[in-house]
Design a protein around this motif. Sequence first.
Motif, PDB file in Angstrom:
ATOM      1  N   CYS A  83       0.880  -1.175   0.000  1.00  0.00           N
ATOM      2  CA  CYS A  83       0.000   0.000   0.000  1.00  0.00           C
ATOM      3  C   CYS A  83       0.916   1.223   0.000  1.00  0.00           C
ATOM      4  N   VAL A  84       1.045   1.864  -1.146  1.00  0.00           N
ATOM      5  CA  VAL A  84       1.991   2.979  -1.280  1.00  0.00           C
ATOM      6  C   VAL A  84       1.562   4.151  -0.406  1.00  0.00           C
ATOM      7  N   ILE A  85       0.286   4.487  -0.467  1.00  0.00           N
ATOM      8  CA  ILE A  85      -0.210   5.632   0.321  1.00  0.00           C
ATOM      9  C   ILE A  85      -1.730   5.637   0.305  1.00  0.00           C
ATOM     10  N   GLY A  86      -2.315   6.291   1.306  1.00  0.00           N
ATOM     11  CA  GLY A  86      -3.735   6.626   1.204  1.00  0.00           C
ATOM     12  C   GLY A  86      -4.701   5.939   2.139  1.00  0.00           C
ATOM     13  N   LEU A  87      -4.243   4.997   2.957  1.00  0.00           N
ATOM     14  CA  LEU A  87      -5.195   4.349   3.863  1.00  0.00           C
ATOM     15  C   LEU A  87      -5.001   4.874   5.279  1.00  0.00           C
ATOM     16  N   GLU A  88      -6.124   5.113   5.953  1.00  0.00           N
ATOM     17  CA  GLU A  88      -6.077   5.585   7.336  1.00  0.00           C
ATOM     18  C   GLU A  88      -5.461   4.486   8.203  1.00  0.00           C
ATOM     19  N   ASN A  89      -4.629   4.882   9.130  1.00  0.00           N
ATOM     20  CA  ASN A  89      -3.969   3.968  10.100  1.00  0.00           C
ATOM     21  C   ASN A  89      -2.944   3.017   9.486  1.00  0.00           C
ATOM     22  N   ILE A  90      -2.682   3.169   8.202  1.00  0.00           N
ATOM     23  CA  ILE A  90      -1.668   2.325   7.552  1.00  0.00           C
ATOM     24  C   ILE A  90      -0.535   3.238   7.097  1.00  0.00           C
ATOM     25  N   LYS A  91       0.674   2.881   7.489  1.00  0.00           N
ATOM     26  CA  LYS A  91       1.826   3.712   7.118  1.00  0.00           C
ATOM     27  C   LYS A  91       2.110   3.607   5.612  1.00  0.00           C
ATOM     28  N   PRO A  92       2.631   4.676   5.012  1.00  0.00           N
ATOM     29  CA  PRO A  92       2.988   4.590   3.584  1.00  0.00           C
ATOM     30  C   PRO A  92       3.998   3.467   3.324  1.00  0.00           C
ATOM     31  N   ASN A  93       3.811   2.796   2.193  1.00  0.00           N
ATOM     32  CA  ASN A  93       4.673   1.690   1.744  1.00  0.00           C
ATOM     33  C   ASN A  93       4.599   0.456   2.638  1.00  0.00           C
ATOM     34  N   ALA A  94       3.488   0.318   3.359  1.00  0.00           N
ATOM     35  CA  ALA A  94       3.313  -0.874   4.209  1.00  0.00           C
ATOM     36  C   ALA A  94       2.935  -2.071   3.337  1.00  0.00           C
ATOM     37  N   LYS A  95       3.426  -3.259   3.721  1.00  0.00           N
ATOM     38  CA  LYS A  95       3.083  -4.471   2.975  1.00  0.00           C
ATOM     39  C   LYS A  95       2.065  -5.274   3.764  1.00  0.00           C
ATOM     40  N   GLY A  96       1.151  -5.896   3.051  1.00  0.00           N
ATOM     41  CA  GLY A  96       0.122  -6.664   3.726  1.00  0.00           C
ATOM     42  C   GLY A  96      -0.703  -7.463   2.745  1.00  0.00           C
ATOM     43  N   THR A  97      -1.882  -7.871   3.212  1.00  0.00           N
ATOM     44  CA  THR A  97      -2.779  -8.695   2.394  1.00  0.00           C
ATOM     45  C   THR A  97      -3.990  -7.866   2.002  1.00  0.00           C
ATOM     46  N   LEU A  98      -4.257  -7.867   0.707  1.00  0.00           N
ATOM     47  CA  LEU A  98      -5.428  -7.151   0.191  1.00  0.00           C
ATOM     48  C   LEU A  98      -6.509  -8.182  -0.108  1.00  0.00           C
ATOM     49  N   SER A  99      -7.669  -7.995   0.514  1.00  0.00           N
ATOM     50  CA  SER A  99      -8.746  -8.992   0.362  1.00  0.00           C
ATOM     51  C   SER A  99      -9.992  -8.337  -0.208  1.00  0.00           C
ATOM     52  N   LEU A 100     -10.690  -9.126  -0.992  1.00  0.00           N
ATOM     53  CA  LEU A 100     -11.980  -8.673  -1.501  1.00  0.00           C
ATOM     54  C   LEU A 100     -13.056  -9.279  -0.612  1.00  0.00           C
ATOM     55  N   THR A 101     -13.787  -8.446   0.094  1.00  0.00           N
ATOM     56  CA  THR A 101     -14.858  -8.907   0.984  1.00  0.00           C
ATOM     57  C   THR A 101     -16.200  -8.603   0.322  1.00  0.00           C
ATOM     58  N   PRO A 102     -17.284  -9.151   0.826  1.00  0.00           N
ATOM     59  CA  PRO A 102     -18.594  -8.842   0.221  1.00  0.00           C
ATOM     60  C   PRO A 102     -18.934  -7.351   0.246  1.00  0.00           C
ATOM     61  N   SER A 103     -18.331  -6.622   1.197  1.00  0.00           N
ATOM     62  CA  SER A 103     -18.638  -5.184   1.281  1.00  0.00           C
ATOM     63  C   SER A 103     -17.626  -4.305   0.566  1.00  0.00           C
ATOM     64  N   GLY A 104     -16.505  -4.861   0.145  1.00  0.00           N
ATOM     65  CA  GLY A 104     -15.507  -4.039  -0.543  1.00  0.00           C
ATOM     66  C   GLY A 104     -14.102  -4.579  -0.424  1.00  0.00           C
ATOM     67  N   LEU A 105     -13.149  -3.671  -0.211  1.00  0.00           N
ATOM     68  CA  LEU A 105     -11.739  -4.053  -0.095  1.00  0.00           C
ATOM     69  C   LEU A 105     -11.282  -3.968   1.359  1.00  0.00           C
ATOM     70  N   GLU A 106     -10.376  -4.857   1.723  1.00  0.00           N
ATOM     71  CA  GLU A 106      -9.809  -4.800   3.072  1.00  0.00           C
ATOM     72  C   GLU A 106      -8.303  -5.010   2.953  1.00  0.00           C
ATOM     73  N   PHE A 107      -7.544  -4.120   3.569  1.00  0.00           N
ATOM     74  CA  PHE A 107      -6.087  -4.252   3.572  1.00  0.00           C
ATOM     75  C   PHE A 107      -5.637  -4.467   5.010  1.00  0.00           C
ATOM     76  N   SER A 108      -4.874  -5.524   5.215  1.00  0.00           N
ATOM     77  CA  SER A 108      -4.441  -5.862   6.578  1.00  0.00           C
ATOM     78  C   SER A 108      -2.927  -6.065   6.601  1.00  0.00           C
ATOM     79  N   THR A 109      -2.286  -5.423   7.579  1.00  0.00           N
ATOM     80  CA  THR A 109      -0.842  -5.611   7.729  1.00  0.00           C
ATOM     81  C   THR A 109      -0.512  -6.567   8.870  1.00  0.00           C
ATOM     82  N   GLY A 110      -1.535  -7.138   9.495  1.00  0.00           N
ATOM     83  CA  GLY A 110      -1.320  -7.961  10.684  1.00  0.00           C
ATOM     84  C   GLY A 110      -1.659  -7.187  11.936  1.00  0.00           C
ATOM     85  N   LYS A 111      -1.058  -5.994  12.056  1.00  0.00           N
ATOM     86  CA  LYS A 111      -1.357  -5.135  13.221  1.00  0.00           C
ATOM     87  C   LYS A 111      -2.562  -4.235  12.941  1.00  0.00           C
ATOM     88  N   ASN A 112      -2.563  -3.654  11.749  1.00  0.00           N
ATOM     89  CA  ASN A 112      -3.620  -2.684  11.409  1.00  0.00           C
ATOM     90  C   ASN A 112      -4.450  -3.167  10.221  1.00  0.00           C
TER      91      ASN A 112
END
Lengths: 181, 192
Positions: free
Chosen positions: B61-90
Amino acid sequence: MKSLTPAAFRSNFLTALGTLLLMVASFLLQPSLLGKPGPAPQQVEKLKASAIQLERSGVSDDLLIPEDTRVAMYENVILQLNKTKKFQHVYRSGDRTADSVPDLVRLRVTPQAFKAGSQKQREVTTVTGATSIKVNVQFISKDGKVLREKVVEGKVRFYGENLRATYDLAKKVAAAVNETF
Amino acid sequence: MRTRSAQFSPGVWSKQRKIVWRLLLVSAIGMVFVATAASVHSHPVAASQASQSNSIPHVKCVIGLENIKPNAKGTLSLTPSGLEFSTGKNKADISTASIQDIFTGQESRQDDSGPAGTLAKAGIPYGGGRIVSLFSHNVEVLTVEYVDSNGAFHGTVFVLSPGKATELKNKLVAQGAKVNNHVQPPPQEQKP
Protein backbone atom coordinates in the motif's frame (compact mmCIF):
# COMPACT_ATOMS: atom_id res chain seq x y z
CA MET A 1 64.72 38.27 -19.26
CA LYS A 2 64.52 41.84 -20.48
CA SER A 3 64.99 44.37 -17.69
CA LEU A 4 62.49 47.24 -17.39
CA THR A 5 63.53 50.83 -17.64
CA PRO A 6 62.68 52.98 -14.58
CA ALA A 7 60.00 54.82 -16.57
CA ALA A 8 58.30 51.61 -17.70
CA PHE A 9 58.47 50.17 -14.19
CA ARG A 10 56.85 53.34 -12.76
CA SER A 11 54.07 53.18 -15.38
CA ASN A 12 53.28 49.53 -14.62
CA PHE A 13 53.38 50.18 -10.89
CA LEU A 14 50.97 53.11 -11.16
CA THR A 15 48.54 51.08 -13.32
CA ALA A 16 48.53 48.21 -10.78
CA LEU A 17 48.10 50.63 -7.88
CA GLY A 18 45.22 52.39 -9.60
CA THR A 19 43.43 49.11 -10.26
CA LEU A 20 43.86 48.05 -6.66
CA LEU A 21 42.54 51.38 -5.38
CA LEU A 22 39.48 51.12 -7.65
CA MET A 23 38.75 47.60 -6.36
CA VAL A 24 39.03 48.68 -2.72
CA ALA A 25 36.87 51.75 -3.32
CA SER A 26 34.14 49.76 -5.07
CA PHE A 27 34.16 47.23 -2.22
CA LEU A 28 33.96 49.90 0.48
CA LEU A 29 31.27 51.93 -1.26
CA GLN A 30 28.75 49.10 -1.23
CA PRO A 31 25.49 50.40 0.33
CA SER A 32 25.38 47.82 3.11
CA LEU A 33 28.96 48.62 4.20
CA LEU A 34 28.23 52.35 4.20
CA GLY A 35 25.44 51.78 6.66
CA LYS A 36 22.77 52.48 4.07
CA PRO A 37 20.23 49.69 3.75
CA GLY A 38 20.13 48.00 0.37
CA PRO A 39 16.91 46.92 -1.29
CA ALA A 40 15.10 45.33 1.65
CA PRO A 41 13.69 41.83 1.17
CA GLN A 42 9.95 42.01 0.74
CA GLN A 43 8.31 41.53 4.10
CA VAL A 44 5.15 39.68 3.17
CA GLU A 45 2.53 39.58 5.85
CA LYS A 46 1.65 36.08 6.90
CA LEU A 47 -1.87 34.81 6.44
CA LYS A 48 -3.99 33.44 9.25
CA ALA A 49 -6.48 30.61 8.99
CA SER A 50 -7.74 27.97 11.37
CA ALA A 51 -8.35 25.43 8.64
CA ILE A 52 -7.25 24.60 5.13
CA GLN A 53 -8.93 22.52 2.46
CA LEU A 54 -6.98 20.84 -0.29
CA GLU A 55 -8.78 20.93 -3.62
CA ARG A 56 -8.42 18.07 -6.03
CA SER A 57 -6.50 18.97 -9.17
CA GLY A 58 -8.54 18.84 -12.34
CA VAL A 59 -7.77 16.51 -15.21
CA SER A 60 -6.45 18.25 -18.30
CA ASP A 61 -6.37 16.77 -21.80
CA ASP A 62 -3.12 18.63 -22.56
CA LEU A 63 -1.20 17.24 -19.60
CA LEU A 64 -1.63 13.53 -19.07
CA ILE A 65 -0.51 12.49 -15.61
CA PRO A 66 -0.92 8.88 -14.43
CA GLU A 67 -3.70 8.65 -11.90
CA ASP A 68 -1.46 6.96 -9.32
CA THR A 69 0.86 9.98 -9.49
CA ARG A 70 -2.08 12.36 -9.12
CA VAL A 71 -3.49 10.43 -6.14
CA ALA A 72 -0.06 10.06 -4.49
CA MET A 73 0.48 13.82 -4.88
CA TYR A 74 -2.89 14.57 -3.23
CA GLU A 75 -2.36 12.15 -0.34
CA ASN A 76 1.25 13.24 0.24
CA VAL A 77 0.19 16.89 0.37
CA ILE A 78 -2.51 15.99 2.94
CA LEU A 79 0.12 14.19 5.07
CA GLN A 80 2.57 17.09 4.85
CA LEU A 81 -0.13 19.69 5.60
CA ASN A 82 -0.96 17.81 8.80
CA LYS A 83 2.73 17.75 9.70
CA THR A 84 3.03 21.55 9.49
CA LYS A 85 0.67 21.87 12.51
CA LYS A 86 -0.34 25.31 11.22
CA PHE A 87 -4.04 24.52 11.16
CA GLN A 88 -6.57 23.11 13.57
CA HIS A 89 -8.02 21.04 10.78
CA VAL A 90 -6.92 19.95 7.32
CA TYR A 91 -9.94 19.20 5.17
CA ARG A 92 -9.93 17.02 2.12
CA SER A 93 -11.53 17.95 -1.17
CA GLY A 94 -15.31 17.68 -1.08
CA ASP A 95 -15.57 17.55 2.72
CA ARG A 96 -18.97 19.11 3.53
CA THR A 97 -17.99 19.95 7.12
CA ALA A 98 -15.45 22.51 5.82
CA ASP A 99 -18.28 24.80 4.66
CA SER A 100 -19.01 25.87 8.25
CA VAL A 101 -15.45 27.14 8.90
CA PRO A 102 -15.48 30.98 8.55
CA ASP A 103 -11.75 31.56 7.88
CA LEU A 104 -11.16 28.54 5.69
CA VAL A 105 -8.39 28.81 3.09
CA ARG A 106 -8.45 26.58 0.04
CA LEU A 107 -5.25 25.16 -1.38
CA ARG A 108 -5.31 24.52 -5.10
CA VAL A 109 -2.43 22.52 -6.59
CA THR A 110 -2.59 22.67 -10.38
CA PRO A 111 -0.09 20.56 -12.36
CA GLN A 112 1.72 22.55 -15.04
CA ALA A 113 4.34 20.09 -16.29
CA PHE A 114 5.09 16.43 -15.82
CA LYS A 115 8.03 14.34 -16.98
CA ALA A 116 7.76 10.63 -16.41
CA GLY A 117 11.29 9.40 -15.83
CA SER A 118 12.60 5.87 -15.43
CA GLN A 119 13.91 4.35 -12.22
CA LYS A 120 16.10 1.91 -14.16
CA GLN A 121 17.60 4.66 -16.28
CA ARG A 122 18.27 6.79 -13.19
CA GLU A 123 20.04 4.04 -11.33
CA VAL A 124 22.11 2.83 -14.27
CA THR A 125 23.18 6.20 -15.66
CA THR A 126 22.74 8.45 -12.55
CA VAL A 127 22.39 11.50 -14.81
CA THR A 128 19.27 10.78 -16.89
CA GLY A 129 15.77 9.47 -16.22
CA ALA A 130 14.69 11.98 -13.58
CA THR A 131 10.98 12.21 -12.83
CA SER A 132 9.67 15.71 -12.25
CA ILE A 133 6.33 17.37 -11.65
CA LYS A 134 5.78 21.12 -11.60
CA VAL A 135 2.68 22.61 -10.02
CA ASN A 136 1.15 25.99 -9.37
CA VAL A 137 0.18 26.36 -5.69
CA GLN A 138 -2.59 28.83 -4.94
CA PHE A 139 -4.04 29.83 -1.58
CA ILE A 140 -7.61 30.92 -2.15
CA SER A 141 -10.02 32.61 0.26
CA LYS A 142 -13.52 31.37 0.81
CA ASP A 143 -14.89 33.99 -1.61
CA GLY A 144 -12.56 32.80 -4.37
CA LYS A 145 -9.83 35.46 -4.16
CA VAL A 146 -6.28 34.23 -4.79
CA LEU A 147 -4.29 35.26 -1.69
CA ARG A 148 -0.87 33.88 -2.58
CA GLU A 149 0.59 31.91 -5.46
CA LYS A 150 3.79 29.98 -6.01
CA VAL A 151 5.25 27.49 -8.48
CA VAL A 152 7.00 24.47 -6.98
CA GLU A 153 8.65 21.42 -8.53
CA GLY A 154 9.05 17.92 -7.14
CA LYS A 155 11.82 15.66 -8.46
CA VAL A 156 13.43 12.30 -8.02
CA ARG A 157 16.90 12.35 -9.55
CA PHE A 158 19.01 9.38 -8.48
CA TYR A 159 17.51 6.64 -6.38
CA GLY A 160 13.88 5.95 -5.68
CA GLU A 161 10.65 5.08 -7.39
CA ASN A 162 8.87 7.54 -9.66
CA LEU A 163 6.17 8.22 -7.08
CA ARG A 164 8.83 9.63 -4.76
CA ALA A 165 8.65 12.81 -6.85
CA THR A 166 5.19 13.40 -5.33
CA TYR A 167 6.68 13.13 -1.82
CA ASP A 168 9.35 15.69 -2.72
CA LEU A 169 6.66 17.94 -4.19
CA ALA A 170 4.50 17.65 -1.07
CA LYS A 171 7.45 18.64 1.12
CA LYS A 172 7.93 21.77 -1.00
CA VAL A 173 4.21 22.59 -0.85
CA ALA A 174 4.44 22.27 2.95
CA ALA A 175 7.43 24.65 2.90
CA ALA A 176 5.31 27.12 0.92
CA VAL A 177 2.55 26.76 3.54
CA ASN A 178 5.08 27.46 6.32
CA GLU A 179 6.22 30.60 4.50
CA THR A 180 2.66 31.80 3.98
CA PHE A 181 1.07 31.05 7.39
CA MET B 1 61.87 -31.40 7.33
CA ARG B 2 60.82 -28.36 5.40
CA THR B 3 57.28 -28.22 4.25
CA ARG B 4 56.43 -27.48 0.67
CA SER B 5 54.55 -24.28 1.46
CA ALA B 6 57.58 -22.90 3.17
CA GLN B 7 59.34 -22.94 -0.19
CA PHE B 8 56.91 -20.40 -1.75
CA SER B 9 58.26 -16.95 -2.27
CA PRO B 10 56.28 -13.86 -1.11
CA GLY B 11 55.36 -13.08 -4.73
CA VAL B 12 53.61 -16.44 -5.13
CA TRP B 13 51.68 -15.84 -1.89
CA SER B 14 50.45 -12.44 -3.05
CA LYS B 15 49.35 -13.99 -6.38
CA GLN B 16 47.40 -16.67 -4.49
CA ARG B 17 45.76 -14.04 -2.30
CA LYS B 18 44.72 -12.07 -5.37
CA ILE B 19 43.17 -15.19 -6.89
CA VAL B 20 41.28 -15.93 -3.66
CA TRP B 21 39.99 -12.36 -3.46
CA ARG B 22 38.87 -12.48 -7.09
CA LEU B 23 37.07 -15.77 -6.48
CA LEU B 24 35.34 -14.29 -3.42
CA LEU B 25 34.30 -11.23 -5.42
CA VAL B 26 32.91 -13.27 -8.30
CA SER B 27 31.02 -15.56 -5.90
CA ALA B 28 29.58 -12.53 -4.04
CA ILE B 29 28.30 -11.03 -7.30
CA GLY B 30 26.95 -14.44 -8.27
CA MET B 31 25.09 -14.70 -4.98
CA VAL B 32 23.49 -11.31 -5.56
CA PHE B 33 22.27 -12.45 -8.99
CA VAL B 34 20.93 -15.72 -7.59
CA ALA B 35 19.12 -13.90 -4.78
CA THR B 36 17.65 -11.46 -7.28
CA ALA B 37 16.45 -14.22 -9.56
CA ALA B 38 14.97 -16.11 -6.61
CA SER B 39 12.99 -13.09 -5.51
CA VAL B 40 11.64 -12.61 -9.04
CA HIS B 41 10.56 -16.22 -9.39
CA SER B 42 9.01 -16.42 -5.92
CA HIS B 43 6.34 -13.83 -6.79
CA PRO B 44 4.40 -15.85 -9.40
CA VAL B 45 4.21 -18.84 -7.01
CA ALA B 46 2.69 -16.70 -4.28
CA ALA B 47 0.42 -15.08 -6.81
CA SER B 48 -0.84 -18.43 -8.16
CA GLN B 49 -1.62 -19.62 -4.62
CA ALA B 50 -3.47 -16.40 -3.88
CA SER B 51 -5.51 -16.47 -7.07
CA GLN B 52 -7.54 -19.35 -5.68
CA SER B 53 -9.00 -17.09 -2.99
CA ASN B 54 -9.98 -13.43 -2.81
CA SER B 55 -6.93 -12.56 -0.71
CA ILE B 56 -3.73 -11.33 -2.30
CA PRO B 57 -0.63 -11.42 -0.09
CA HIS B 58 2.53 -9.31 -0.49
CA VAL B 59 0.65 -6.23 -1.61
CA LYS B 60 2.25 -2.85 -1.03
CA CYS B 61 0.00 0.00 0.00
CA VAL B 62 1.99 2.98 -1.28
CA ILE B 63 -0.21 5.63 0.32
CA GLY B 64 -3.73 6.63 1.20
CA LEU B 65 -5.20 4.35 3.86
CA GLU B 66 -6.08 5.59 7.34
CA ASN B 67 -3.97 3.97 10.10
CA ILE B 68 -1.67 2.32 7.55
CA LYS B 69 1.83 3.71 7.12
CA PRO B 70 2.99 4.59 3.58
CA ASN B 71 4.67 1.69 1.74
CA ALA B 72 3.31 -0.87 4.21
CA LYS B 73 3.08 -4.47 2.97
CA GLY B 74 0.12 -6.66 3.73
CA THR B 75 -2.78 -8.70 2.39
CA LEU B 76 -5.43 -7.15 0.19
CA SER B 77 -8.75 -8.99 0.36
CA LEU B 78 -11.98 -8.67 -1.50
CA THR B 79 -14.86 -8.91 0.98
CA PRO B 80 -18.59 -8.84 0.22
CA SER B 81 -18.64 -5.18 1.28
CA GLY B 82 -15.51 -4.04 -0.54
CA LEU B 83 -11.74 -4.05 -0.09
CA GLU B 84 -9.81 -4.80 3.07
CA PHE B 85 -6.09 -4.25 3.57
CA SER B 86 -4.44 -5.86 6.58
CA THR B 87 -0.84 -5.61 7.73
CA GLY B 88 -1.32 -7.96 10.68
CA LYS B 89 -1.36 -5.14 13.22
CA ASN B 90 -3.62 -2.68 11.41
CA LYS B 91 -6.55 -3.01 9.11
CA ALA B 92 -8.35 -0.61 6.75
CA ASP B 93 -11.52 -0.98 4.68
CA ILE B 94 -12.92 0.63 1.57
CA SER B 95 -16.59 -0.04 0.97
CA THR B 96 -17.69 -0.74 -2.61
CA ALA B 97 -20.41 1.89 -2.39
CA SER B 98 -17.86 4.62 -1.56
CA ILE B 99 -15.62 3.88 -4.55
CA GLN B 100 -15.74 6.63 -7.19
CA ASP B 101 -13.22 5.30 -9.67
CA ILE B 102 -10.63 2.56 -10.16
CA PHE B 103 -7.48 2.75 -12.28
CA THR B 104 -4.97 0.08 -13.18
CA GLY B 105 -1.56 0.49 -14.75
CA GLN B 106 1.55 -1.49 -15.62
CA GLU B 107 4.89 -0.46 -14.21
CA SER B 108 8.36 -1.83 -13.84
CA ARG B 109 10.05 -1.89 -10.44
CA GLN B 110 13.64 -2.63 -9.51
CA ASP B 111 14.20 -6.05 -7.96
CA ASP B 112 16.26 -4.61 -5.14
CA SER B 113 14.55 -1.38 -4.26
CA GLY B 114 14.53 0.39 -0.92
CA PRO B 115 17.38 1.56 1.32
CA ALA B 116 18.78 -1.97 1.80
CA GLY B 117 18.91 -2.59 -1.94
CA THR B 118 20.53 0.77 -2.54
CA LEU B 119 23.20 0.06 0.08
CA ALA B 120 23.85 -3.41 -1.33
CA LYS B 121 24.27 -1.98 -4.82
CA ALA B 122 26.59 0.71 -3.54
CA GLY B 123 28.71 -1.99 -1.88
CA ILE B 124 29.36 -3.89 -5.09
CA PRO B 125 32.75 -2.80 -6.49
CA TYR B 126 33.63 -1.77 -10.04
CA GLY B 127 30.17 -0.32 -10.67
CA GLY B 128 28.52 -3.74 -10.34
CA GLY B 129 25.55 -2.11 -8.63
CA ARG B 130 24.53 -0.55 -11.91
CA ILE B 131 24.39 -3.98 -13.53
CA VAL B 132 22.10 -5.19 -10.73
CA SER B 133 19.90 -2.13 -11.41
CA LEU B 134 19.20 -3.54 -14.87
CA PHE B 135 17.13 -6.33 -13.32
CA SER B 136 13.54 -5.35 -12.82
CA HIS B 137 10.14 -6.99 -12.68
CA ASN B 138 6.73 -5.89 -13.86
CA VAL B 139 4.09 -4.94 -11.36
CA GLU B 140 0.53 -3.73 -11.62
CA VAL B 141 -0.65 -0.61 -9.85
CA LEU B 142 -4.21 -0.37 -8.56
CA THR B 143 -5.49 3.11 -7.74
CA VAL B 144 -8.80 3.34 -5.90
CA GLU B 145 -10.57 6.67 -5.42
CA TYR B 146 -13.32 6.84 -2.82
CA VAL B 147 -15.21 9.23 -0.55
CA ASP B 148 -15.90 9.03 3.17
CA SER B 149 -19.20 9.73 4.96
CA ASN B 150 -18.57 13.53 4.79
CA GLY B 151 -17.96 13.44 1.05
CA ALA B 152 -14.19 13.94 1.46
CA PHE B 153 -12.08 12.53 -1.35
CA HIS B 154 -9.52 9.81 -0.62
CA GLY B 155 -7.20 7.94 -2.93
CA THR B 156 -5.19 4.79 -2.37
CA VAL B 157 -2.38 3.28 -4.44
CA PHE B 158 -1.60 -0.43 -4.22
CA VAL B 159 1.23 -2.31 -5.97
CA LEU B 160 0.38 -5.90 -6.86
CA SER B 161 1.83 -8.71 -8.95
CA PRO B 162 0.93 -8.59 -12.68
CA GLY B 163 -2.68 -9.38 -13.55
CA LYS B 164 -3.96 -9.10 -10.01
CA ALA B 165 -5.05 -5.47 -10.19
CA THR B 166 -7.17 -5.99 -13.30
CA GLU B 167 -8.73 -9.11 -11.75
CA LEU B 168 -9.56 -7.21 -8.56
CA LYS B 169 -10.93 -4.27 -10.51
CA ASN B 170 -13.26 -6.54 -12.47
CA LYS B 171 -14.50 -8.16 -9.25
CA LEU B 172 -15.14 -4.76 -7.66
CA VAL B 173 -17.02 -3.59 -10.75
CA ALA B 174 -19.13 -6.76 -10.54
CA GLN B 175 -19.89 -5.81 -6.93
CA GLY B 176 -21.15 -2.41 -8.07
CA ALA B 177 -18.10 -0.12 -7.82
CA LYS B 178 -18.16 2.93 -10.10
CA VAL B 179 -15.61 3.14 -12.90
CA ASN B 180 -15.32 5.95 -15.44
CA ASN B 181 -13.80 5.91 -18.91
CA HIS B 182 -10.27 7.27 -18.77
CA VAL B 183 -7.67 8.55 -21.19
CA GLN B 184 -4.63 6.40 -20.38
CA PRO B 185 -1.26 8.15 -20.40
CA PRO B 186 1.64 6.22 -21.92
CA PRO B 187 3.32 3.73 -19.53
CA GLN B 188 6.10 5.24 -17.41
CA GLU B 189 8.79 2.59 -17.79
CA GLN B 190 8.96 1.88 -21.50
CA LYS B 191 12.44 3.36 -21.91
CA PRO B 192 15.32 0.90 -22.22
